[in-house]
Each structure stands twice: as structure tokens, then as C-alpha cells.
Design a protein around this motif. Sequence first.
Motif, short mmCIF file in Angstrom:
data_model
loop_
_atom_site.label_atom_id
_atom_site.label_comp_id
_atom_site.label_asym_id
_atom_site.label_seq_id
_atom_site.Cartn_x
_atom_site.Cartn_y
_atom_site.Cartn_z
N MET A 133 17.51 -5.76 62.28
CA MET A 133 18.75 -5.00 62.25
C MET A 133 19.22 -4.79 63.69
N ASN A 134 20.50 -4.82 63.87
CA ASN A 134 21.14 -4.59 65.15
C ASN A 134 20.78 -3.21 65.71
N ARG A 135 20.61 -3.12 67.03
CA ARG A 135 20.21 -1.85 67.66
C ARG A 135 21.22 -0.73 67.40
N THR A 136 22.50 -1.03 67.52
CA THR A 136 23.53 -0.01 67.31
C THR A 136 23.50 0.49 65.88
N ARG A 137 23.33 -0.42 64.92
CA ARG A 137 23.28 0.00 63.51
C ARG A 137 22.06 0.87 63.24
N SER A 138 20.92 0.52 63.83
CA SER A 138 19.75 1.36 63.61
C SER A 138 19.92 2.72 64.28
N GLN A 139 20.61 2.77 65.43
CA GLN A 139 20.89 4.06 66.07
C GLN A 139 21.81 4.91 65.20
N ILE A 140 22.80 4.28 64.59
CA ILE A 140 23.72 5.00 63.69
C ILE A 140 22.95 5.57 62.50
N LEU A 141 22.08 4.76 61.90
CA LEU A 141 21.29 5.24 60.76
C LEU A 141 20.40 6.40 61.16
N ARG A 142 19.71 6.28 62.28
CA ARG A 142 18.85 7.38 62.73
C ARG A 142 19.67 8.65 62.97
N PHE A 143 20.84 8.49 63.59
CA PHE A 143 21.71 9.64 63.85
C PHE A 143 22.11 10.31 62.55
N LEU A 144 22.54 9.52 61.57
CA LEU A 144 22.99 10.07 60.29
C LEU A 144 21.84 10.72 59.52
N ILE A 145 20.66 10.13 59.58
CA ILE A 145 19.52 10.70 58.86
C ILE A 145 19.11 12.02 59.50
N ARG A 146 19.12 12.07 60.82
CA ARG A 146 18.72 13.30 61.53
C ARG A 146 19.77 14.40 61.45
N SER A 147 21.04 14.01 61.62
CA SER A 147 22.11 15.00 61.78
C SER A 147 22.92 15.25 60.52
N GLY A 148 22.79 14.41 59.53
CA GLY A 148 23.60 14.54 58.34
C GLY A 148 24.93 13.83 58.49
N PRO A 149 25.80 13.96 57.50
CA PRO A 149 27.08 13.26 57.52
C PRO A 149 27.87 13.54 58.80
N SER A 150 28.43 12.47 59.36
CA SER A 150 29.18 12.58 60.62
C SER A 150 30.39 11.67 60.59
N SER A 151 31.36 12.02 61.40
CA SER A 151 32.56 11.19 61.54
C SER A 151 32.31 10.12 62.60
N PRO A 152 33.09 9.05 62.58
CA PRO A 152 32.96 8.04 63.63
C PRO A 152 33.12 8.62 65.04
N CYS A 153 33.97 9.62 65.18
CA CYS A 153 34.18 10.26 66.48
C CYS A 153 32.90 10.93 66.97
N VAL A 154 32.24 11.68 66.10
CA VAL A 154 30.99 12.35 66.47
C VAL A 154 29.90 11.33 66.75
N LEU A 155 29.82 10.30 65.92
CA LEU A 155 28.84 9.24 66.13
C LEU A 155 29.06 8.55 67.47
N ALA A 156 30.30 8.21 67.79
CA ALA A 156 30.62 7.54 69.05
C ALA A 156 30.22 8.40 70.23
N SER A 157 30.49 9.68 70.14
CA SER A 157 30.14 10.59 71.21
C SER A 157 28.62 10.70 71.36
N GLY A 158 27.93 10.83 70.25
CA GLY A 158 26.47 10.96 70.27
C GLY A 158 25.76 9.71 70.74
#
Length: 88
Positions: free
Chosen positions: A1-26
Motif C-alpha cells: 500500500m502507498n505510504r500516504t494511503r497508509s498514513q491516512i488510514l492510521r490517522f483516521l483510525i487514531r483520530s476518528g472521522p476527519s475532513s480532507p482539510c484536517v487530514l492534509a494539515s495533519g
Amino acid sequence: MNRTRSQILRFLIRSGPSSPCVLASGLQTSQATVRHHLFILESAGYVQALADQRYSAHASIVEGQLIDLAAQYFVQMPPTTAPPLAQD
């Protein structure tokens, strides 16, 4: 899996639902990049778009994929035998 996609998944699993804006910032990347990867993750069934323009990870699907992946690399080690003890 692509590094960015795995980072997005980890972020969502840890932080819960997020907007693209919050994800981009994080993740310190652009919203366009995040949206691109979210589209791919959603197509693969790893995330779902919510009504309020946020995304949520399907943690159970991610966990199942990780278990399947780990099982592919699990190597059964043969039983070890102790060397014979020296006799006096």
C-alpha cells in the motif's frame, strides 16, 4: 500500500472521522493529494465518505487485511532440540 494511503488510514483510525482539510494539515500535504488518496481508499472499501464531508476508516476491514497479510508471512519454526548434554 502507498505510504500516504497508509498514513491516512492510521490517522483516521487514531483520530476518528476527519475532513480532507484536517487530514492534509495533519499529514502536511495538500488537500488535492489527500482527496486523490481518499478516492482510492474509498474505491477499495477501506474508508467511507460521511454525509458531513468527512471520511471514516473501516477499521474492521483494515484489521482483516493486516491479519491476512501477516498470515502470508508467518513462518512456522521447526521445534528446536537441545544439544546433548556432555557426559562426565
